[in-house]
Write a protein that holds these residues in place. Structure first.
Motif, PDB file in Angstrom:
ATOM      1  N   TYR A   1      -9.543  10.254  -1.425  1.00 28.13           N
ATOM      2  CA  TYR A   1      -8.660  10.425  -0.269  1.00 28.13           C
ATOM      3  C   TYR A   1      -8.542  11.910   0.076  1.00 28.13           C
ATOM      4  O   TYR A   1      -8.622  12.304   1.239  1.00 28.13           O
ATOM      5  CB  TYR A   1      -7.282   9.838  -0.556  1.00 28.13           C
TER       6      TYR A   1
ATOM      7  N   VAL B   1      -2.268  15.171  -1.765  1.00 30.49           N
ATOM      8  CA  VAL B   1      -2.348  13.820  -1.201  1.00 30.49           C
ATOM      9  C   VAL B   1      -0.956  13.240  -0.935  1.00 30.49           C
ATOM     10  O   VAL B   1      -0.699  12.718   0.161  1.00 30.49           O
ATOM     11  CB  VAL B   1      -3.167  12.893  -2.119  1.00 30.49           C
TER      12      VAL B   1
ATOM     13  N   HIS C   1     -10.061  13.530   3.607  1.00 27.08           N
ATOM     14  CA  HIS C   1      -9.097  14.050   4.577  1.00 27.08           C
ATOM     15  C   HIS C   1      -9.067  15.584   4.598  1.00 27.08           C
ATOM     16  O   HIS C   1      -8.213  16.179   5.265  1.00 27.08           O
ATOM     17  CB  HIS C   1      -7.696  13.497   4.294  1.00 27.08           C
TER      18      HIS C   1
ATOM     19  N   GLU D   1       2.747  12.191   7.198  1.00 26.00           N
ATOM     20  CA  GLU D   1       2.240  11.410   8.335  1.00 26.00           C
ATOM     21  C   GLU D   1       3.374  10.616   8.983  1.00 26.00           C
ATOM     22  O   GLU D   1       3.413  10.421  10.194  1.00 26.00           O
ATOM     23  CB  GLU D   1       1.166  10.425   7.859  1.00 26.00           C
TER      24      GLU D   1
ATOM     25  N   MET E   1       1.617   5.895  -4.758  1.00 25.53           N
ATOM     26  CA  MET E   1       0.221   5.821  -5.217  1.00 25.53           C
ATOM     27  C   MET E   1       0.116   5.244  -6.624  1.00 25.53           C
ATOM     28  O   MET E   1      -0.887   5.456  -7.296  1.00 25.53           O
ATOM     29  CB  MET E   1      -0.382   7.228  -5.198  1.00 25.53           C
TER      30      MET E   1
ATOM     31  N   LEU F   1       0.377  12.185   2.744  1.00 22.03           N
ATOM     32  CA  LEU F   1       0.691  10.796   3.086  1.00 22.03           C
ATOM     33  C   LEU F   1       2.111  10.668   3.638  1.00 22.03           C
ATOM     34  O   LEU F   1       2.350   9.985   4.635  1.00 22.03           O
ATOM     35  CB  LEU F   1       0.554   9.909   1.837  1.00 22.03           C
TER      36      LEU F   1
ATOM     37  N   SER G   1       0.857  -1.193   0.000  1.00 24.67           N
ATOM     38  CA  SER G   1       0.000   0.000   0.000  1.00 24.67           C
ATOM     39  C   SER G   1       0.893   1.244   0.000  1.00 24.67           C
ATOM     40  O   SER G   1       2.097   1.163   0.296  1.00 24.67           O
ATOM     41  CB  SER G   1      -0.864   0.004   1.258  1.00 24.67           C
ATOM     42  N   PRO G   2       0.307   2.418  -0.289  1.00 28.91           N
ATOM     43  CA  PRO G   2       1.098   3.651  -0.187  1.00 28.91           C
ATOM     44  C   PRO G   2       1.739   3.818   1.193  1.00 28.91           C
ATOM     45  O   PRO G   2       2.919   4.169   1.291  1.00 28.91           O
ATOM     46  CB  PRO G   2       0.060   4.749  -0.468  1.00 28.91           C
ATOM     47  N   ALA G   3       0.982   3.538   2.244  1.00 29.19           N
ATOM     48  CA  ALA G   3       1.527   3.714   3.600  1.00 29.19           C
ATOM     49  C   ALA G   3       2.701   2.768   3.842  1.00 29.19           C
ATOM     50  O   ALA G   3       3.686   3.142   4.499  1.00 29.19           O
ATOM     51  CB  ALA G   3       0.438   3.479   4.636  1.00 29.19           C
TER      52      ALA G   3
END
Ligand code: SF4
Length: 251
Positions: free
Chosen positions: A200, A69, A204, A76, A189, A73, A42-44
């Protein structure tokens, strides 16, 4: 564990790290250069791999300020990260406004990457409106050269490249060694669609360039960007009418 060295890893080390990252994220290309059908991180998870293997000051995020975005991301997990904005001198006022809003609301350090020549100096020294007569040279002077110089201070950069943007990006990898700029490139992404990105952003409450709602689904310099029609690739409005779809940064 985050590295704390002050010198940059060399090219051989970065190549090995890019390969290890692709394996860790299940994002290795096959022998024909095709992307995995499924299983990529995933992106995270992609961002976490960077946060765990690089010092914050060796990490950059590229952002065209169409949306916020990607910097959101990354911030974070890497608060205070450098976000590079190619300030070509040809941006829409809405894009500059989005840059300022993004800098205000996110825990990031926006860096305007400037060409050596102002637009007026370029007009005087090379010829007026170079974007119309030789857009490849204009992009080289105002985007490629300044970015290359700026990236020399980093080991890894994040970009917002997605495979759904155009046919030129359908096999874009999630993590790779960037042969053009000689550092690691991570596209967290890359699997997302435009709709996923917009969802997203909205959910957010992130700043978004107002031109997006006017059909500008990929936003670059004002003279070289037009809105796209329903069903067109998001990047179809870039250098429309010219035999050019990429500025060269993501080749
Ligand atoms: S997108 Fe157009 S104006 Fe911007 S640098 Fe490239 S050719 Fe020049």
């Amino acid at each position: 564990m985050t590295t704390t060295t002050t010198t940059l890893r060399d090219e051989q080390q970065l190549r090995a790290l890019a390969a290890a990252g692709a394996a860790h994220l299940h994002a290795e290309l096959d022998a024909e250069g095709r992307v995995p059908a499924e299983g990529e991180a995933s992106p995270a998870e992609a961002i976490r791999w960077v946060a765990e293997n690089f010092d914050l000051r060796k990490v950059a995020v590229a952002c065209s300020m169409a949306d916020a975005v990607l910097p959101a991301l990354v911030a974070e997990q890497l608060p205070g990260v450098d976000v590079l904005f190619l300030e070509t001198g040809y941006h829409f006022p809405e894009t500059l406004g989005t840059r300022d809003a993004v800098a205000h609301v996110l825990d990031i350090n926006v860096v305007d990457v400037l060409p050596e020549l102002t637009v007026a100096e370029q007009d005087a020294q090379i010829g007026k409106d170079l974007f119309a007569t030789d857009p490849t040279r204009c992009c080289a002077i105002r985007k490629m050269d300044p970015l290359k110089k700026s990236l020399e201070g980093y080991e890894v950069w994040f970009t917002g490249v997605r495979r759904d943007e155009s046919w030129t990006r359908t096999n874009a990898p999630m993590v790779t060694f960037d042969e053009t700029h000689k550092l690691i490139k991570v596209n967290p992404m890359v699997r997302w669609t435009l709709d996923e990105l917009l969802e997203y952003s909205e959910s957010h409450g992130l700043p978004v360039n107002p031109l997006m709602s006017e059909g500008y689904l990929s936003i670059g310099c004002a003279p070289c960007t037009r809105p796209v029609a329903p069903g067109e690739d998001p990047r179809a409005g870039r250098w429309a009418g010219k035999n050019k779809i990429e500025c060269g940064i993501h080749l």
